[in-house]
Design a protein around this motif. Structure first.
Motif, PDB file in Angstrom:
ATOM      1  N   ALA A  47       0.826  -1.346   0.102  1.00 46.94           N
ATOM      2  CA  ALA A  47       0.151   0.022   0.072  1.00 46.94           C
ATOM      3  C   ALA A  47       0.848   1.137   0.009  1.00 46.94           C
ATOM      4  CB  ALA A  47      -0.834  -0.005   1.013  1.00 46.94           C
ATOM      5  N   GLY A  48       0.252   2.195  -0.399  1.00 43.05           N
ATOM      6  CA  GLY A  48       1.050   3.698  -0.401  1.00 43.05           C
ATOM      7  C   GLY A  48       1.529   4.210   0.820  1.00 43.05           C
ATOM      8  N   ASP A  49       0.941   3.731   1.782  1.00 44.69           N
ATOM      9  CA  ASP A  49       1.640   4.205   3.218  1.00 44.69           C
ATOM     10  C   ASP A  49       2.743   3.538   3.616  1.00 44.69           C
ATOM     11  OD1 ASP A  49       0.310   1.865   3.467  1.00 44.69           O
ATOM     12  OD2 ASP A  49      -0.922   2.762   5.273  1.00 44.69           O
ATOM     13  N   PHE A  50       2.832   2.255   3.189  1.00 41.73           N
ATOM     14  CA  PHE A  50       4.258   1.286   3.579  1.00 41.73           C
ATOM     15  C   PHE A  50       5.264   1.921   2.502  1.00 41.73           C
ATOM     16  CE2 PHE A  50       0.918  -1.435   5.233  1.00 41.73           C
ATOM     17  CZ  PHE A  50       1.277  -1.434   6.597  1.00 41.73           C
ATOM     18  N   VAL A  51       4.851   2.322   1.393  1.00 46.45           N
ATOM     19  CA  VAL A  51       5.941   2.661   0.620  1.00 46.45           C
ATOM     20  C   VAL A  51       6.620   4.187   1.100  1.00 46.45           C
ATOM     21  CG1 VAL A  51       6.432   3.658  -1.778  1.00 46.45           C
ATOM     22  CG2 VAL A  51       5.083   1.488  -1.504  1.00 46.45           C
ATOM     23  N   VAL A  52       5.584   4.986   1.518  1.00 49.91           N
ATOM     24  CA  VAL A  52       6.115   6.247   1.932  1.00 49.91           C
ATOM     25  C   VAL A  52       6.819   6.274   3.389  1.00 49.91           C
ATOM     26  CG1 VAL A  52       5.180   8.479   2.883  1.00 49.91           C
ATOM     27  CG2 VAL A  52       4.208   7.585   0.890  1.00 49.91           C
ATOM     28  N   LEU A  53       6.298   5.227   3.941  1.00 51.37           N
ATOM     29  CA  LEU A  53       6.903   5.127   5.245  1.00 51.37           C
ATOM     30  C   LEU A  53       8.387   4.347   5.285  1.00 51.37           C
ATOM     31  CD1 LEU A  53       6.914   4.825   8.324  1.00 51.37           C
ATOM     32  CD2 LEU A  53       6.162   2.766   8.292  1.00 51.37           C
ATOM     33  N   SER A  54       8.717   3.493   4.465  1.00 48.80           N
ATOM     34  CA  SER A  54       9.890   2.984   4.070  1.00 48.80           C
ATOM     35  C   SER A  54      10.766   3.997   3.346  1.00 48.80           C
ATOM     36  CB  SER A  54      10.022   1.689   3.258  1.00 48.80           C
ATOM     37  OG  SER A  54       9.349   1.796   2.184  1.00 48.80           O
ATOM     38  N   ALA A  55      10.289   4.838   2.537  1.00 46.40           N
ATOM     39  CA  ALA A  55      11.029   5.834   1.964  1.00 46.40           C
ATOM     40  C   ALA A  55      11.545   6.851   2.898  1.00 46.40           C
ATOM     41  CB  ALA A  55      10.313   6.336   0.499  1.00 46.40           C
ATOM     42  N   ALA A  56      10.434   7.043   3.794  1.00 50.58           N
ATOM     43  CA  ALA A  56      11.049   8.187   4.756  1.00 50.58           C
ATOM     44  C   ALA A  56      12.070   7.717   5.589  1.00 50.58           C
ATOM     45  CB  ALA A  56       9.604   8.410   5.421  1.00 50.58           C
ATOM     46  N   ILE A  57      12.019   6.472   6.013  1.00 48.24           N
ATOM     47  CA  ILE A  57      13.053   6.047   6.792  1.00 48.24           C
ATOM     48  C   ILE A  57      14.358   5.941   5.938  1.00 48.24           C
ATOM     49  CG2 ILE A  57      13.766   3.743   8.183  1.00 48.24           C
ATOM     50  CD1 ILE A  57      10.777   3.218   8.772  1.00 48.24           C
ATOM     51  N   LEU A  58      14.336   5.439   4.834  1.00 46.89           N
ATOM     52  CA  LEU A  58      15.624   5.542   4.141  1.00 46.89           C
ATOM     53  C   LEU A  58      16.250   6.720   3.867  1.00 46.89           C
ATOM     54  CD1 LEU A  58      14.546   2.458   1.601  1.00 46.89           C
ATOM     55  CD2 LEU A  58      16.414   2.558   3.508  1.00 46.89           C
ATOM     56  N   ALA A  59      15.465   7.808   3.544  1.00 45.28           N
ATOM     57  CA  ALA A  59      15.804   9.164   3.305  1.00 45.28           C
ATOM     58  C   ALA A  59      16.532   9.810   4.387  1.00 45.28           C
ATOM     59  CB  ALA A  59      14.754   9.897   2.482  1.00 45.28           C
ATOM     60  N   THR A  60      15.716   9.302   5.668  1.00 43.75           N
ATOM     61  CA  THR A  60      16.153   9.951   6.842  1.00 43.75           C
ATOM     62  C   THR A  60      17.528   9.357   7.286  1.00 43.75           C
ATOM     63  OG1 THR A  60      13.844  10.341   7.649  1.00 43.75           O
ATOM     64  CG2 THR A  60      15.528  10.472   9.331  1.00 43.75           C
ATOM     65  N   GLY A  61      17.539   8.140   6.954  1.00 42.81           N
ATOM     66  CA  GLY A  61      19.069   7.477   7.415  1.00 42.81           C
ATOM     67  C   GLY A  61      20.084   8.310   6.252  1.00 42.81           C
ATOM     68  N   ALA A  62      19.671   8.296   5.083  1.00 46.63           N
ATOM     69  CA  ALA A  62      20.778   8.674   4.264  1.00 46.63           C
ATOM     70  C   ALA A  62      21.268  10.328   4.502  1.00 46.63           C
ATOM     71  CB  ALA A  62      20.326   8.777   2.703  1.00 46.63           C
ATOM     72  N   ILE A  63      20.180  11.000   5.171  1.00 48.00           N
ATOM     73  CA  ILE A  63      20.553  12.451   5.308  1.00 48.00           C
ATOM     74  C   ILE A  63      21.362  12.252   6.527  1.00 48.00           C
ATOM     75  CG2 ILE A  63      19.570  14.579   6.081  1.00 48.00           C
ATOM     76  CD1 ILE A  63      17.273  14.047   4.043  1.00 48.00           C
ATOM     77  N   VAL A  64      20.873  11.739   7.542  1.00 42.40           N
ATOM     78  CA  VAL A  64      21.456  11.772   8.868  1.00 42.40           C
ATOM     79  C   VAL A  64      23.114  11.141   8.495  1.00 42.40           C
ATOM     80  CG1 VAL A  64      21.832  10.850  11.237  1.00 42.40           C
ATOM     81  CG2 VAL A  64      19.639  11.925  10.210  1.00 42.40           C
ATOM     82  N   ALA A  65      23.447  10.160   7.821  1.00 41.08           N
ATOM     83  CA  ALA A  65      24.497   9.399   7.537  1.00 41.08           C
ATOM     84  C   ALA A  65      25.633  10.582   6.930  1.00 41.08           C
ATOM     85  CB  ALA A  65      24.456   8.353   6.832  1.00 41.08           C
ATOM     86  N   GLY A  66      24.998  11.281   5.983  1.00 38.62           N
ATOM     87  CA  GLY A  66      25.592  12.170   5.109  1.00 38.62           C
ATOM     88  C   GLY A  66      25.957  13.260   6.145  1.00 38.62           C
ATOM     89  N   ALA A  67      25.427  13.804   7.050  1.00 38.53           N
ATOM     90  CA  ALA A  67      25.617  14.933   8.029  1.00 38.53           C
ATOM     91  C   ALA A  67      26.728  14.604   9.055  1.00 38.53           C
ATOM     92  CB  ALA A  67      24.344  15.375   8.455  1.00 38.53           C
ATOM     93  N   THR A  68      26.733  13.145   9.294  1.00 42.00           N
ATOM     94  CA  THR A  68      27.340  12.625  10.386  1.00 42.00           C
ATOM     95  C   THR A  68      29.002  12.599  10.257  1.00 42.00           C
ATOM     96  OG1 THR A  68      25.600  11.213  11.270  1.00 42.00           O
ATOM     97  CG2 THR A  68      27.694  10.809  11.891  1.00 42.00           C
ATOM     98  N   PRO A  69      29.921  13.454  10.945  1.00 43.03           N
ATOM     99  CA  PRO A  69      31.295  13.119  10.527  1.00 43.03           C
ATOM    100  C   PRO A  69      31.829  11.670  10.922  1.00 43.03           C
ATOM    101  CG  PRO A  69      30.878  14.300  12.573  1.00 43.03           C
ATOM    102  CD  PRO A  69      29.456  14.119  12.019  1.00 43.03           C
ATOM    103  N   MET A  70      32.592  11.107  10.039  1.00 39.03           N
ATOM    104  CA  MET A  70      32.930   9.899   9.912  1.00 39.03           C
ATOM    105  C   MET A  70      34.503   9.699  10.380  1.00 39.03           C
ATOM    106  SD  MET A  70      30.252   7.975   9.388  1.00 39.03           S
ATOM    107  CE  MET A  70      30.822   6.283   8.896  1.00 39.03           C
ATOM    108  N   THR A  71      35.096  10.927  10.652  1.00 38.43           N
ATOM    109  CA  THR A  71      36.556  10.909  10.852  1.00 38.43           C
ATOM    110  C   THR A  71      37.001   9.895  12.084  1.00 38.43           C
ATOM    111  OG1 THR A  71      36.299  12.822  12.675  1.00 38.43           O
ATOM    112  CG2 THR A  71      36.811  13.247  10.120  1.00 38.43           C
ATOM    113  N   SER A  72      36.129   9.790  13.045  1.00 35.30           N
ATOM    114  CA  SER A  72      36.483   8.647  14.054  1.00 35.30           C
ATOM    115  C   SER A  72      36.703   7.243  13.661  1.00 35.30           C
ATOM    116  CB  SER A  72      35.648   8.973  15.384  1.00 35.30           C
ATOM    117  OG  SER A  72      34.212   8.317  14.716  1.00 35.30           O
ATOM    118  N   LEU A  73      35.948   6.978  12.691  1.00 32.95           N
ATOM    119  CA  LEU A  73      36.008   5.724  11.747  1.00 32.95           C
ATOM    120  C   LEU A  73      37.366   5.367  11.187  1.00 32.95           C
ATOM    121  CD1 LEU A  73      32.262   4.988  11.118  1.00 32.95           C
ATOM    122  CD2 LEU A  73      33.947   3.978  13.020  1.00 32.95           C
TER     123      LEU A  73
END
Length: 78
Positions: A47-73
């Protein structure tokens, strides 16, 4: 001259925020398309709501991962 400098910094900050918001929305739409096509290729029809929910989770994870400094790793000291 200090007032004009701070006003310029404020305007550039507002413009940067608007650009980042536009990129986040575009990223969300692309992710919705990818999730919908991927589910179709796998033989699912969610259903459309599950597509939007999964896309929101994936997009949020990508934005947060892109903003997180990875110098410690990386093991590289600044």
């Amino acid at each position: 001259m200090g007032f004009l400098d701070s006003f310029g910094a404020l305007v550039s900050s507002i413009i940067a925020s608007i650009v980042l918001l536009v990129f986040a929305i575009a990223s969300f739409f692309v992710t919705v398309f990818i999730v919908q096509v991927g589910a179709g290729l796998a033989g699912y029809s969610p259903a459309g709501d599950f597509v939007v929910l999964s896309a929101a989770i994936l997009a949020t994870g990508a934005i947060v991962a892109g903003a997180t400094p990875m110098t410690s790793l990386s093991g590289v000291a600044e």
